[in-house]
Design a protein around this motif. Structure first.
Motif, PDB file in Angstrom:
ATOM      1  N   MET A   1       0.932  -1.136  -0.042  1.00 33.50           N
ATOM      2  CA  MET A   1       0.053  -0.058   0.082  1.00 33.50           C
ATOM      3  C   MET A   1       0.909   1.312   0.052  1.00 33.50           C
ATOM      4  N   PHE A   2       1.816   1.178   0.871  1.00 37.08           N
ATOM      5  CA  PHE A   2       2.812   2.316   0.992  1.00 37.08           C
ATOM      6  C   PHE A   2       4.063   2.407   0.141  1.00 37.08           C
ATOM      7  N   LYS A   3       4.040   3.062  -1.113  1.00 37.97           N
ATOM      8  CA  LYS A   3       5.291   2.894  -1.805  1.00 37.97           C
ATOM      9  C   LYS A   3       6.344   3.979  -1.439  1.00 37.97           C
ATOM     10  N   CYS A   4       7.681   3.705  -1.691  1.00 37.83           N
ATOM     11  CA  CYS A   4       8.623   4.524  -1.167  1.00 37.83           C
ATOM     12  C   CYS A   4       9.000   5.288  -2.815  1.00 37.83           C
ATOM     13  N   ASN A   5       8.615   6.532  -2.660  1.00 43.05           N
ATOM     14  CA  ASN A   5       8.979   7.289  -3.748  1.00 43.05           C
ATOM     15  C   ASN A   5       8.943   8.788  -3.205  1.00 43.05           C
ATOM     16  N   ARG A   6       9.597   9.739  -3.885  1.00 41.80           N
ATOM     17  CA  ARG A   6       9.572  11.333  -3.343  1.00 41.80           C
ATOM     18  C   ARG A   6       8.437  11.715  -2.942  1.00 41.80           C
ATOM     19  N   GLU A   7       7.289  11.668  -3.668  1.00 42.75           N
ATOM     20  CA  GLU A   7       6.179  12.138  -3.494  1.00 42.75           C
ATOM     21  C   GLU A   7       5.586  11.739  -2.195  1.00 42.75           C
ATOM     22  N   ASN A   8       5.746  10.316  -2.108  1.00 41.98           N
ATOM     23  CA  ASN A   8       5.176   9.761  -0.575  1.00 41.98           C
ATOM     24  C   ASN A   8       5.916  10.083   0.475  1.00 41.98           C
ATOM     25  N   VAL A   9       7.407  10.077   0.428  1.00 41.25           N
ATOM     26  CA  VAL A   9       8.184  10.623   1.397  1.00 41.25           C
ATOM     27  C   VAL A   9       7.792  11.979   1.941  1.00 41.25           C
ATOM     28  N   LEU A  10       7.684  12.760   1.050  1.00 45.04           N
ATOM     29  CA  LEU A  10       7.421  14.405   1.256  1.00 45.04           C
ATOM     30  C   LEU A  10       6.128  14.288   1.820  1.00 45.04           C
ATOM     31  N   SER A  11       4.985  13.618   1.435  1.00 48.97           N
ATOM     32  CA  SER A  11       3.672  13.660   1.779  1.00 48.97           C
ATOM     33  C   SER A  11       3.471  12.998   3.182  1.00 48.97           C
ATOM     34  N   TYR A  12       4.120  11.972   3.614  1.00 51.08           N
ATOM     35  CA  TYR A  12       4.249  11.458   4.907  1.00 51.08           C
ATOM     36  C   TYR A  12       4.828  12.326   6.011  1.00 51.08           C
ATOM     37  N   LEU A  64      -2.999  13.613   2.779  1.00 51.02           N
ATOM     38  CA  LEU A  64      -1.656  13.471   2.276  1.00 51.02           C
ATOM     39  C   LEU A  64      -1.110  11.903   2.659  1.00 51.02           C
ATOM     40  N   VAL A  65      -1.378  11.290   3.709  1.00 50.38           N
ATOM     41  CA  VAL A  65      -0.992   9.749   3.929  1.00 50.38           C
ATOM     42  C   VAL A  65      -1.735   9.006   2.948  1.00 50.38           C
ATOM     43  N   PHE A  66      -3.010   9.257   2.753  1.00 50.72           N
ATOM     44  CA  PHE A  66      -3.824   7.965   2.018  1.00 50.72           C
ATOM     45  C   PHE A  66      -4.082   8.570   0.785  1.00 50.72           C
ATOM     46  N   ASN A  67      -3.071   9.448   0.284  1.00 53.88           N
ATOM     47  CA  ASN A  67      -3.198   9.767  -1.121  1.00 53.88           C
ATOM     48  C   ASN A  67      -4.705  10.064  -1.557  1.00 53.88           C
ATOM     49  N   TYR A  68      -5.402  10.789  -0.657  1.00 56.69           N
ATOM     50  CA  TYR A  68      -6.735  11.189  -1.208  1.00 56.69           C
ATOM     51  C   TYR A  68      -6.782  12.497  -1.543  1.00 56.69           C
ATOM     52  N   TYR A  69      -7.051  12.890  -2.986  1.00 59.62           N
ATOM     53  CA  TYR A  69      -6.829  14.247  -3.593  1.00 59.62           C
ATOM     54  C   TYR A  69      -5.497  15.090  -2.879  1.00 59.62           C
ATOM     55  N   ARG A  70      -4.306  14.154  -2.932  1.00 57.68           N
ATOM     56  CA  ARG A  70      -3.358  14.715  -2.407  1.00 57.68           C
ATOM     57  C   ARG A  70      -2.874  15.991  -3.086  1.00 57.68           C
ATOM     58  N   ARG A  71      -3.065  16.203  -4.366  1.00 56.40           N
ATOM     59  CA  ARG A  71      -2.769  17.512  -4.635  1.00 56.40           C
ATOM     60  C   ARG A  71      -3.587  18.625  -4.353  1.00 56.40           C
ATOM     61  N   VAL A  72      -4.897  18.420  -4.066  1.00 56.56           N
ATOM     62  CA  VAL A  72      -5.622  19.382  -3.495  1.00 56.56           C
ATOM     63  C   VAL A  72      -5.467  19.599  -1.813  1.00 56.56           C
ATOM     64  N   ALA A  73      -5.110  18.592  -1.276  1.00 49.16           N
ATOM     65  CA  ALA A  73      -4.824  18.505   0.015  1.00 49.16           C
ATOM     66  C   ALA A  73      -3.493  19.401   0.152  1.00 49.16           C
ATOM     67  N   SER A  74      -2.582  19.326  -0.545  1.00 49.61           N
ATOM     68  CA  SER A  74      -1.164  19.808  -0.600  1.00 49.61           C
ATOM     69  C   SER A  74      -1.613  21.445  -1.122  1.00 49.61           C
ATOM     70  N   MET A  75      -2.308  21.720  -1.775  1.00 48.21           N
ATOM     71  CA  MET A  75      -2.829  23.103  -2.017  1.00 48.21           C
ATOM     72  C   MET A  75      -3.480  23.684  -0.721  1.00 48.21           C
ATOM     73  N   VAL A  76      -4.264  22.848  -0.093  1.00 46.23           N
ATOM     74  CA  VAL A  76      -4.756  23.509   1.153  1.00 46.23           C
ATOM     75  C   VAL A  76      -3.707  23.772   2.104  1.00 46.23           C
TER      76      VAL A  76
END
Length: 120
Positions: A1-12, A64-76
């Motif tokens: 479920m949790f992949k180790c890539n730059r976007e995920n690490v930054l998000s976590y 951010l953790v569950f990648n639920y509308y992550r881009r929108v969440a990051s804009m917020v």
């Protein structure tokens, strides 16, 4: 479920910060009331604003953790951090700004949130 890539690490890691401060604002609301700008506290009680802010921080962290509308969440997150940085610098008048370590930290977090909100 949790992949180790730059976007995920930054998000976590950004989510950890949001969870921590969101939790603190929810359970220790009185400690955060002093940071609410007067212009907002005159409209809504400061304790209510801190509580709503804490809940919003936790919700953004979950997105951010569950990648639920992550881009929108990051804009917020960008908007929330931008407001926090302005308050920490000394308000909405740039002539009154003074740099402090907490503002510098939040400027770094703002950069992470901006990086997550832009398309590749």
């Amino acid at each position: 479920m949790f992949k180790c890539n730059r976007e995920n690490v930054l998000s976590y890691f950004l989510a950890v910060v949001f969870f921590y401060f969101g939790y603190q604002e929810i359970v220790s609301t009185d400690k955060w009331v002093a940071l609410v700008p007067d212009m907002f506290a005159n409209i809504v009680p400061a304790t209510s604003l801190v509580m709503m802010h804490g809940i919003a921080l936790v919700l953004v962290g979950l997105a951010l953790v569950f990648n639920y509308y992550r881009r929108v969440a990051s804009m917020v997150a960008v908007l929330m951090l931008l407001d926090i940085v302005v308050v920490l610098l000394g308000g909405f008048n740039p002539m009154n700004w003074s740099l402090n370590p907490t503002a510098v930290r939040d400027i770094g977090l703002l950069g992470v949130a901006i990086a997550l909100s832009v398309k590749e």
